[in-house]
Design an enzyme around this catalytic site. Structure first.
Site, PDB file in Angstrom:
ATOM      1  N   ASP A 145       0.869  -1.062   0.094  1.00 21.79           N
ATOM      2  CA  ASP A 145      -0.137  -0.016   0.204  1.00 21.79           C
ATOM      3  C   ASP A 145       1.024   1.358  -0.128  1.00 21.79           C
ATOM      4  O   ASP A 145       2.152   0.993   0.116  1.00 21.79           O
ATOM      5  CB  ASP A 145      -0.932   0.046   1.455  1.00 21.79           C
ATOM      6  CG  ASP A 145      -2.011   0.581   0.985  1.00 21.79           C
ATOM      7  OD1 ASP A 145      -2.118   1.780   0.843  1.00 21.79           O
ATOM      8  OD2 ASP A 145      -3.419   0.110   1.043  1.00 21.79           O
ATOM      9  N   TYR A 161     -14.947   4.817 -12.634  1.00 21.90           N
ATOM     10  CA  TYR A 161     -14.776   3.655 -11.818  1.00 21.90           C
ATOM     11  C   TYR A 161     -15.425   2.362 -12.278  1.00 21.90           C
ATOM     12  O   TYR A 161     -15.032   1.473 -12.417  1.00 21.90           O
ATOM     13  CB  TYR A 161     -15.667   3.994 -10.244  1.00 21.90           C
ATOM     14  CG  TYR A 161     -15.516   3.072  -9.229  1.00 21.90           C
ATOM     15  CD1 TYR A 161     -14.521   2.696  -8.638  1.00 21.90           C
ATOM     16  CD2 TYR A 161     -16.501   2.148  -9.143  1.00 21.90           C
ATOM     17  CE1 TYR A 161     -14.189   1.545  -7.564  1.00 21.90           C
ATOM     18  CE2 TYR A 161     -16.359   1.054  -8.253  1.00 21.90           C
ATOM     19  CZ  TYR A 161     -15.243   0.820  -7.441  1.00 21.90           C
ATOM     20  OH  TYR A 161     -15.323  -0.090  -6.771  1.00 21.90           O
TER      21      TYR A 161
HETATM   22  N1  LIG Z   1     -16.016  -1.043  -0.061  1.00 22.69           N
HETATM   23  C1  LIG Z   1     -16.939  -1.535  -1.043  1.00 22.69           C
HETATM   24  O1  LIG Z   1     -18.189  -1.206  -0.956  1.00 22.69           O
HETATM   25  C2  LIG Z   1     -16.582  -2.273  -2.384  1.00 22.69           C
HETATM   26  C3  LIG Z   1     -17.398  -2.617  -3.288  1.00 22.69           C
HETATM   27  C4  LIG Z   1     -16.886  -3.279  -4.298  1.00 22.69           C
HETATM   28  C5  LIG Z   1     -15.567  -3.195  -4.649  1.00 22.69           C
HETATM   29  N2  LIG Z   1     -14.717  -2.634  -3.917  1.00 22.69           N
HETATM   30  C6  LIG Z   1     -13.202  -2.690  -4.242  1.00 22.69           C
HETATM   31  O2  LIG Z   1     -12.621  -3.293  -3.488  1.00 22.69           O
HETATM   32  C7  LIG Z   1     -11.364  -2.987  -3.080  1.00 22.69           C
HETATM   33  C8  LIG Z   1     -11.116  -2.424  -1.529  1.00 22.69           C
HETATM   34  O3  LIG Z   1     -11.838  -1.320  -1.293  1.00 22.69           O
HETATM   35  P1  LIG Z   1     -12.068  -0.979   0.257  1.00 22.69           P
HETATM   36  O4  LIG Z   1     -13.354  -0.618   0.524  1.00 22.69           O
HETATM   37  O5  LIG Z   1     -11.071  -1.838   1.159  1.00 22.69           O
HETATM   38  O6  LIG Z   1     -11.147   0.284   0.039  1.00 22.69           O
HETATM   39  P2  LIG Z   1     -10.387   1.394   1.000  1.00 22.69           P
HETATM   40  O7  LIG Z   1     -10.540   2.752   0.536  1.00 22.69           O
HETATM   41  O8  LIG Z   1     -10.494   1.118   2.547  1.00 22.69           O
HETATM   42  O9  LIG Z   1      -9.005   0.850   0.664  1.00 22.69           O
HETATM   43  C9  LIG Z   1      -8.084   0.934  -0.483  1.00 22.69           C
HETATM   44  C10 LIG Z   1      -6.670   1.073  -0.292  1.00 22.69           C
HETATM   45  O10 LIG Z   1      -6.085   1.346  -1.547  1.00 22.69           O
HETATM   46  C11 LIG Z   1      -4.833   1.908  -1.212  1.00 22.69           C
HETATM   47  N3  LIG Z   1      -4.377   2.718  -2.379  1.00 22.69           N
HETATM   48  C12 LIG Z   1      -5.213   3.686  -3.152  1.00 22.69           C
HETATM   49  N4  LIG Z   1      -4.352   4.047  -4.221  1.00 22.69           N
HETATM   50  C13 LIG Z   1      -3.104   3.303  -4.076  1.00 22.69           C
HETATM   51  C14 LIG Z   1      -2.222   3.191  -5.037  1.00 22.69           C
HETATM   52  N5  LIG Z   1      -1.807   4.313  -6.178  1.00 22.69           N
HETATM   53  N6  LIG Z   1      -1.171   2.393  -4.650  1.00 22.69           N
HETATM   54  C15 LIG Z   1      -1.251   1.450  -3.643  1.00 22.69           C
HETATM   55  N7  LIG Z   1      -2.331   1.547  -2.828  1.00 22.69           N
HETATM   56  C16 LIG Z   1      -3.205   2.393  -3.106  1.00 22.69           C
HETATM   57  C17 LIG Z   1      -5.576   3.041  -0.144  1.00 22.69           C
HETATM   58  O11 LIG Z   1      -4.356   3.480   0.369  1.00 22.69           O
HETATM   59  C18 LIG Z   1      -6.113   2.031   0.741  1.00 22.69           C
HETATM   60  O12 LIG Z   1      -5.335   1.409   1.887  1.00 22.69           O
HETATM   61  C19 LIG Z   1     -11.310  -1.520  -4.184  1.00 22.69           C
HETATM   62  O13 LIG Z   1     -10.679  -2.181  -5.418  1.00 22.69           O
HETATM   63  C20 LIG Z   1     -12.701  -1.477  -4.348  1.00 22.69           C
HETATM   64  O14 LIG Z   1     -13.001  -0.728  -5.528  1.00 22.69           O
HETATM   65  C21 LIG Z   1     -15.111  -1.907  -2.619  1.00 22.69           C
END
Ligand SMILES: NC(=O)c1ccc[n+]([C@@H]2O[C@H](COP(=O)([O-])OP(=O)(O)OC[C@H]3O[C@@H](n4cnc5c(N)ncnc54)[C@H](O)[C@@H]3O)[C@@H](O)[C@H]2O)c1
Length: 245
Positions: A43, A153
């Site tokens: 991360d 997205y």
């Molecule tokens: N939370 C939801 O409802 C949901 C639903 C469908 C899909 N998703 C997908 O699941 C995944 C995780 O989502 P989440 O809810 O844990 O999000 P989150 O925002 O809690 O975590 C995302 C993480 O990605 C890291 N990140 C962002 N840009 C980065 C980069 N350039 N390099 C390295 N790390 C980077 C951030 O620092 C963060 O720790 C994502 O791909 C999201 O699109 C989430």
């Protein structure tokens, strides 16, 4: 050996989790560690300590290569991959979207996913195989979220599932199974700012609630393990029935 525990913990492997400091990524690291995996949280920022933190910016190919070198520095055993990093920043009307924002969202959610798959996939092929799980979203192929406007997205997540299928076909014969997990609304910080929407999202599911990061972690472990041995290029949808309503 029971059906619940098909392999001794020592046989479970190593796995790198991009976005390992995020809501879902942290839980994937924590849950897999508990089940005997060694995990690396890749991360930009450190998280709460689940998994070994390795600084990695997916917008920077050299940073991804350094992360790969770092996980193989001590041990040569294969390192599986979960791509859980993702950003949602484009709640803007499509006709007004700034192209830099388009590049940033695609840069993390698609280009970054490709870079990680390429870098880790190359090493898995060289070591006889393994598994990769890409976290896409129900927003890729199943629903268009509203009222939030996030066309880039959504497109980035559709691209992740298309990439997953193509890599699965290229790499499957060489022992690397690539699959995708598409969650619906999961209760994480990514959704925290949209707390006012939670009641609506809950009502939109069949189950009346959002999913938990642990439920996502369980699905990821299934796709990483040999229990999913016949899944190749699959997109596993876990959305509490949201896309059925
Ligand atoms: N939370 C939801 O409802 C949901 C639903 C469908 C899909 N998703 C997908 O699941 C995944 C995780 O989502 P989440 O809810 O844990 O999000 P989150 O925002 O809690 O975590 C995302 C993480 O990605 C890291 N990140 C962002 N840009 C980065 C980069 N350039 N390099 C390295 N790390 C980077 C951030 O620092 C963060 O720790 C994502 O791909 C999201 O699109 C989430």
């Amino acid at each position: 050996m029971s059906m619940e525990d098909p392999a001794p913990a020592a046989l479970r492997g190593r796995v790198a989790v991009t976005g390992g400091s995020g809501g879902i990524g942290t839980e994937i690291c924590r849950a897999l560690e508990e089940r005997g995996w060694r995990t690396y949280a890749l991360d930009r920022v450190p998280g709460d300590g689940a998994g070994e933190f390795i600084e990695c910016d997916l917008l920077d190919g050299a940073s991804v290569e350094r992360a790969v070198a770092s996980v193989y520095a001590e041990l040569d055993t294969p390192v599986f991959l979960v791509t859980a990093a993702g950003i949602v920043e484009d709640d803007v009307a499509a006709e007004e979207l700034d192209i830099e924002l388009v590049d940033r969202v695609m840069g993390v959610n698609f280009r970054g996913v490709f870079l990680a798959n390429q870098a880790f996939g190359r090493e898995l092929i060289a070591r006889g195989g393994g598994a990769i799980v890409n976290i896409a979203s129900m927003s890729g192929n199943h629903v268009v979220n509203s009222p939030q406007r996030q066309c880039i997205y959504n497109a980035s997540k559709a691209a992740v599932t298309a990439l997953t299928k193509s890599l699965a076909v290229e790499w499957g014969p060489r022992g690397v199974r690539v699959n995708a997990l598409s969650p619906g609304y999961i209760d994480t910080p990514l959704n925290g700012l949209k707390a006012r929407m939670h009641a609506e999202w809950n009502a939109g599911t069949v189950l009346g609630r959002m999913g938990t990061p642990l439920e996502a972690a369980h699905a990821v472990e299934f796709l990483l393990s040999e229990r999913s041995g016949y899944f190749v290029g699959a997109e596993l949808l876990m959305d509490g029935g949201f896309s059925l309503r």
